[in-house]
Scaffold this active site. Sequence first.
Site, PDB file in Angstrom:
ATOM      1  N   LYS A  80      -0.052 -10.059  -9.106  1.00  0.00           N
ATOM      2  CA  LYS A  80      -1.297  -9.619  -8.478  1.00  0.00           C
ATOM      3  C   LYS A  80      -2.137  -8.898  -9.507  1.00  0.00           C
ATOM      4  CE  LYS A  80      -3.389  -7.094  -4.647  1.00  0.00           C
ATOM      5  NZ  LYS A  80      -3.228  -6.109  -3.565  1.00  0.00           N
ATOM      6  N   GLY A  83      -4.982  -6.100   2.934  1.00  0.00           N
ATOM      7  CA  GLY A  83      -4.632  -4.706   2.711  1.00  0.00           C
ATOM      8  C   GLY A  83      -5.283  -3.805   3.744  1.00  0.00           C
ATOM      9  N   ARG A  84      -6.390  -3.182   3.370  1.00  0.00           N
ATOM     10  CA  ARG A  84      -6.998  -2.147   4.205  1.00  0.00           C
ATOM     11  C   ARG A  84      -7.419  -2.634   5.585  1.00  0.00           C
ATOM     12  NH1 ARG A  84     -11.852  -0.322   0.994  1.00  0.00           N
ATOM     13  NH2 ARG A  84     -11.807  -2.493   0.272  1.00  0.00           N
ATOM     14  N   MET A 112       0.854  -1.183   0.000  1.00  0.00           N
ATOM     15  CA  MET A 112       0.000   0.000   0.000  1.00  0.00           C
ATOM     16  C   MET A 112       0.891   1.234   0.000  1.00  0.00           C
ATOM     17  SD  MET A 112      -3.084  -1.082   2.648  1.00  0.00           S
ATOM     18  CE  MET A 112      -2.023  -1.954   3.814  1.00  0.00           C
ATOM     19  N   GLN A 120       7.370  -5.472  -4.390  1.00  0.00           N
ATOM     20  CA  GLN A 120       6.415  -5.432  -5.491  1.00  0.00           C
ATOM     21  C   GLN A 120       6.867  -4.410  -6.523  1.00  0.00           C
ATOM     22  OE1 GLN A 120       2.341  -3.631  -5.733  1.00  0.00           O
ATOM     23  NE2 GLN A 120       1.658  -5.762  -5.763  1.00  0.00           N
ATOM     24  N   ASP A 140     -11.736  -7.314   0.952  1.00  0.00           N
ATOM     25  CA  ASP A 140     -12.701  -7.338   2.051  1.00  0.00           C
ATOM     26  C   ASP A 140     -12.338  -8.348   3.136  1.00  0.00           C
ATOM     27  OD1 ASP A 140     -13.936  -5.482   0.489  1.00  0.00           O
ATOM     28  OD2 ASP A 140     -15.742  -6.649   0.080  1.00  0.00           O
ATOM     29  N   ASN A 154      -7.800 -11.812  -2.246  1.00  0.00           N
ATOM     30  CA  ASN A 154      -7.665 -10.457  -1.738  1.00  0.00           C
ATOM     31  C   ASN A 154      -9.001  -9.741  -1.918  1.00  0.00           C
ATOM     32  OD1 ASN A 154      -6.278  -7.419  -2.968  1.00  0.00           O
ATOM     33  ND2 ASN A 154      -6.242  -8.013  -0.830  1.00  0.00           N
ATOM     34  N   CYS A 157      -3.327  -2.377  -9.804  1.00  0.00           N
ATOM     35  CA  CYS A 157      -3.567  -0.999  -9.385  1.00  0.00           C
ATOM     36  C   CYS A 157      -4.638  -0.343 -10.262  1.00  0.00           C
ATOM     37  CB  CYS A 157      -2.270  -0.199  -9.452  1.00  0.00           C
ATOM     38  SG  CYS A 157      -2.473   1.526  -8.925  1.00  0.00           S
TER      39      CYS A 157
END
Length: 382
Positions: A156, A241-242, A27, A81, A219, A217, A116
């Site tokens: 990814k 992630g988030r 991120m 990455q 949620d 990946n 992305c």
Amino acid sequence: MTSTLERAPALQLGSLTVDPAVVLAPMAGITNPAFRTLCREFGAGLYVCEMITTRALVERNAKTLKMVQAAPGEADAFSVQLYGVDPATVGRAVEMLVDEQVAGTRPAHIDLNFGCPVPKVTRKGGGSALPWRRRLFGNIVRAAVQAAGDVPVTVKTRVGIDAEHVTYLDAGRIAQDEGAAAITLHGRTADQLYSGTADWSHIARLVEEVSIPVLGNGDLWEADDALRMVAETGCAGVVVGRGCLGRPWLFGDLAAAFAGSPHRTLPTFRQVAEVMHRHATLLAADQGEVHGCSDFRKHVAWYLKGFSVPSDVRRALAMVSGLDELAGLLDGIPDQPYPEGVLGAPRGRTTPPRPVALPEGWLADRDDPRPPAGAELLVGGG
């Protein structure tokens, strides 16, 4: 409700064993050495650095060379990455990492970003726009794999550009054919950005399509979400992630969950305050106290989500410039239980859907192998 399973198998990426099969998603502006160190202190897994632009790395951009430095303790599992749109540039960047060890250590893993959805990336044909050009996609993966030697290369991506331009199944087959060790799928299209709900059924479909490991990946807000994703899709591991923003202890919960334990962490505010100060201290050690505390400000709202904190204290924390100031402000907040009402709720970006910005004529020829003109970004991150 807390879920359990029998101990989950480790993820094998070439000679690299990832146990538990949990990966920190890159991120921009977040997964710097300080945050990776903090997350690693809570649990095991693979912690990937911020996305690095291959053109900037090849041109030895000073900011990019600093971004790619391994943190103390990452020598055995340093993960990078890369973003790029030109096979030759991507190959050269991988050579620099593997052979020249410009990061200060040889990476244990390299991931290629084709997911992305940010307009400045897709309008140049990069990120989640690139798999549409399947020959170019394959050439980039091949160049990276060949340059990496025994270092595993993964990919990814997203479901596609939009519902009419789905790319993930082709991407999975091509990545496998070109030697990728695994593929991660975010269960949204690029035009969805981070809106709505990720569709995990695509992850299950990709698992059926390829023989290399598929990582899921999208949620993953709690450890039990990860268990549910594995159960519903058959994926070999998860990329978070988030969900860990303001909650680095989530990696401890994930480690417990994948080990078959029902233990989950509900820190009191005093415990959260200790983590906040530790995070800011790590940033200050890497960037200097003023810059480190300034960088920490973006994390404050995530850490405080759901806690009862006076508005003037929140404002002061969002403008903090020193470690002692931070400690004083946190000490003035009464201790309180963790706000369970925020569990399972989205964090970070929730931007609404919008059409994907693409180069002119991008959709016309899926088999055009030419890199998009002028597409290389000259800065790292993104």
